[in-house]
Design a protein around this motif. Structure first.
Motif, PDB file in Angstrom:
ATOM      1  N   CYS A 380     -14.258 -11.494 -15.439  1.00 19.55           N
ATOM      2  CA  CYS A 380     -13.878 -10.523 -16.082  1.00 19.55           C
ATOM      3  C   CYS A 380     -12.358 -10.665 -16.814  1.00 19.55           C
ATOM      4  O   CYS A 380     -11.346 -10.272 -15.889  1.00 19.55           O
ATOM      5  CB  CYS A 380     -14.026  -9.171 -15.500  1.00 19.55           C
ATOM      6  N   PRO A 381     -12.005 -11.535 -17.540  1.00 22.89           N
ATOM      7  CA  PRO A 381     -10.855 -11.841 -18.070  1.00 22.89           C
ATOM      8  C   PRO A 381     -10.079 -10.706 -19.016  1.00 22.89           C
ATOM      9  O   PRO A 381     -10.083 -10.645 -20.072  1.00 22.89           O
ATOM     10  CB  PRO A 381     -11.018 -12.945 -18.929  1.00 22.89           C
ATOM     11  N   LEU A 382      -9.827  -9.780 -18.140  1.00 27.58           N
ATOM     12  CA  LEU A 382      -9.194  -8.521 -18.797  1.00 27.58           C
ATOM     13  C   LEU A 382      -7.894  -8.256 -18.434  1.00 27.58           C
ATOM     14  O   LEU A 382      -7.359  -8.247 -17.282  1.00 27.58           O
ATOM     15  CB  LEU A 382     -10.143  -7.129 -18.548  1.00 27.58           C
ATOM     16  N   ASP A 383      -7.151  -7.544 -19.204  1.00 32.62           N
ATOM     17  CA  ASP A 383      -5.619  -7.151 -19.153  1.00 32.62           C
ATOM     18  C   ASP A 383      -5.882  -5.642 -18.482  1.00 32.62           C
ATOM     19  O   ASP A 383      -5.737  -4.677 -19.321  1.00 32.62           O
ATOM     20  CB  ASP A 383      -4.544  -7.092 -19.917  1.00 32.62           C
ATOM     21  N   LEU A 384      -6.278  -5.329 -17.174  1.00 26.59           N
ATOM     22  CA  LEU A 384      -6.811  -4.241 -16.865  1.00 26.59           C
ATOM     23  C   LEU A 384      -5.470  -3.253 -16.421  1.00 26.59           C
ATOM     24  O   LEU A 384      -4.800  -3.545 -15.510  1.00 26.59           O
ATOM     25  CB  LEU A 384      -7.759  -4.221 -15.854  1.00 26.59           C
ATOM     26  N   VAL A 385      -5.270  -2.048 -17.065  1.00 27.38           N
ATOM     27  CA  VAL A 385      -4.285  -1.239 -16.449  1.00 27.38           C
ATOM     28  C   VAL A 385      -4.636  -0.344 -15.167  1.00 27.38           C
ATOM     29  O   VAL A 385      -5.378   0.523 -15.277  1.00 27.38           O
ATOM     30  CB  VAL A 385      -3.912  -0.384 -17.797  1.00 27.38           C
ATOM     31  N   THR A 386      -3.771  -0.889 -14.350  1.00 25.98           N
ATOM     32  CA  THR A 386      -4.088  -0.335 -12.988  1.00 25.98           C
ATOM     33  C   THR A 386      -2.900   0.552 -12.406  1.00 25.98           C
ATOM     34  O   THR A 386      -3.063   1.469 -11.505  1.00 25.98           O
ATOM     35  CB  THR A 386      -4.288  -1.201 -11.920  1.00 25.98           C
ATOM     36  N   THR A 387      -1.957   0.852 -13.195  1.00 30.66           N
ATOM     37  CA  THR A 387      -0.774   1.844 -12.967  1.00 30.66           C
ATOM     38  C   THR A 387      -0.210   2.259 -14.347  1.00 30.66           C
ATOM     39  O   THR A 387      -0.603   1.561 -15.484  1.00 30.66           O
ATOM     40  CB  THR A 387       0.399   1.408 -12.291  1.00 30.66           C
ATOM     41  N   PRO A 388      -0.035   3.677 -14.612  1.00 30.19           N
ATOM     42  CA  PRO A 388       0.307   3.958 -15.844  1.00 30.19           C
ATOM     43  C   PRO A 388       1.205   3.236 -16.771  1.00 30.19           C
ATOM     44  O   PRO A 388       2.362   2.671 -16.114  1.00 30.19           O
ATOM     45  CB  PRO A 388       1.087   5.386 -15.682  1.00 30.19           C
TER      46      PRO A 388
END
Length: 415
Positions: A380-388
């Motif tokens: 899942c090659p995503l730039d996943l936002v895990t903090t605001p």
């Protein structure tokens, strides 16, 4: 993203926004916050509303957690006359509709008689009301079944009750497409604006946290059996094993942009693009919906500053969505978030709550986080936002998939 790529679509979208449909009011009922600003503050703090079920005894079920809305006292929001004839989902919908109308500053009474309408999405209707009346029928007899059962269970009941309470006599309707339905409702409302309506209340709210509804949720086979609320729903994670169900959603006031400008209405953003597709045999078409929505908005992939993912929470579906995004934006090519990890999947309310988050992201220039998932799986090659994440964004893409092959995509733009 360079300044040049931001400025070009901003000018292009602004032209459409001033002549199209804009959102002037938002109303939210969510497991981690009742009311738009309370929910948004909790979401930015990463506060989850997923907890052990309390609305019924779930001790004998394999899944015992959900995104419940706590502290909602029906009598505080509705007159007693409505309590006897409405299901919880309708009470939540009426509350969200009132907040949205109040926030918009609009007075439907000042509009032409058929100038305002309602289009909502629903996946379950008044499930809890239906269960209660069927139990009365089976255990006591037909004379103990409420006359309100004739409509309180129905998918269109939220639309009907909102239109009655606020005297919205214009073209109205309901759509049923599970998680994708909320975006479809917005699109139907936009169509009515284009046909001449001045104002539409639209969006989706769902609630089916009762034994009857729970049996239907479990039958899908897609609920996570992880008991820990903090780890049960972790989309795009290598350990993802399903999703958590929640209740709630968001409703909006959608207005003709010119009319909104004439009355100096508050504007959260413009609804500039939409598309829907349907999967064929072995042919997922979520990516096509996203591309078509961008085309409808007059934008390119590079113009999108954030994607609010469908985030199914199963390995196969997550992989398919991540690959669709990578094909459109490039691997890790755009920030992606799924704040529904704090509420669970809300059926028809899920995509509308994401739409509310997208609009507030445009307003505050901060992307809300995905919780539970700390690092996406390798596939899942995503730039996943895990903090605001503070950002500079003018256009957001919201994706939604409904069981049965429904795909919907919407573009929201700053004005």
């Amino acid at each position: 993203m360079t300044t040049a790529t931001l400025d070009r679509p901003a000018r292009r979208a602004a032209t459409g926004a001033t002549t199209g449909s804009v959102v002037t009011g938002i109303g939210v009922t969510a497991p981690n916050g009742l009311g738009t600003e309370a929910w948004w503050a909790a979401t930015l703090r990463g506060e989850s509303g997923i907890r052990p079920l309390t609305r019924f005894d779930a001790s004998r079920y394999p899944v015992r957690i959900a995104g419940e809305i706590p502290g909602f006292v029906d009598e505080d929001h509705l007159p007693s006359l409505l309590l006897s004839q409405t299901d919880r989902v309708t009470r939540l919908s009426l509350t969200a509709a009132k907040e949205a109308l109040d926030a918009s500053g609009s007075d439907p009474a000042t509009l032409p008689g058929y100038g305002a309408g309602v289009v909502t999405a629903s996946s379950a209707g008044g499930f809890e009301f239906g269960q209660r009346e069927l139990q009365a029928l089976w255990s006591k007899g037909g004379q103990y079944v409420s006359a309100y059962q004739s409509f309180a269970w129905f998918y269109a009941v939220n639309t009907g009750q909102i239109s009655i309470r606020h005297q919205l006599r214009g073209s109205s309707g309901v759509v049923v497409a599970e998680q994708a339905g909320g975006l479809d409702a917005l699109a139907h409302a936009r169509r009515q604006i284009r046909k001449g309506a001045r104002l539409m209340v639209t969006g989706g709210v769902d609630s089916a946290l009762c034994p009857w509804g729970w049996a239907a949720h479990l039958a899908t086979g897609h609920l996570s059996t992880t008991a820990d609320p903090a780890r049960a729903y972790r989309p795009f994670d290598a350990r993802a094993d399903g999703h958590v169900v929640g209740e709630g959603g968001a409703l909006f006031v959608l207005e003709n942009a010119t009319a909104a400008r004439e009355r100096d209405a508050p504007v959260y953003g413009a609804f500039t693009g939409y598309a829907a597709t349907f999967d064929g045999p072995g042919t997922p078409r979520l990516a096509d919906a996203a591309r078509l929505a961008l085309t409808d908005a007059g934008l390119d992939a590079a113009d999108i500053g954030v994607v609010f993912a469908d985030a199914a929470g199963t390995r196969t579906a997550d992989r398919a969505e991540a690959q669709a995004l990578a094909a459109l934006f490039g691997p890790r090519g755009v920030p992606v978030t799924a704040p529904k990890t704090m509420t669970g999947r809300l059926l028809a309310g899920g995509a509308t709550l994401d739409t509310a988050a997208a609009l507030l992201t445009l307003r505050d220039q901060i992307i809300p986080p995905t919780t539970a998932t700390t690092r996406p799986a390798a596939d899942c090659p995503l730039d996943l936002v895990t903090t605001p994440r503070e950002t500079r964004v003018r256009h957001a893409l919201v994706l939604a998939r409904g069981r049965g092959g429904f795909n919907s995509a919407a573009v929201l733009s700053a004005v």
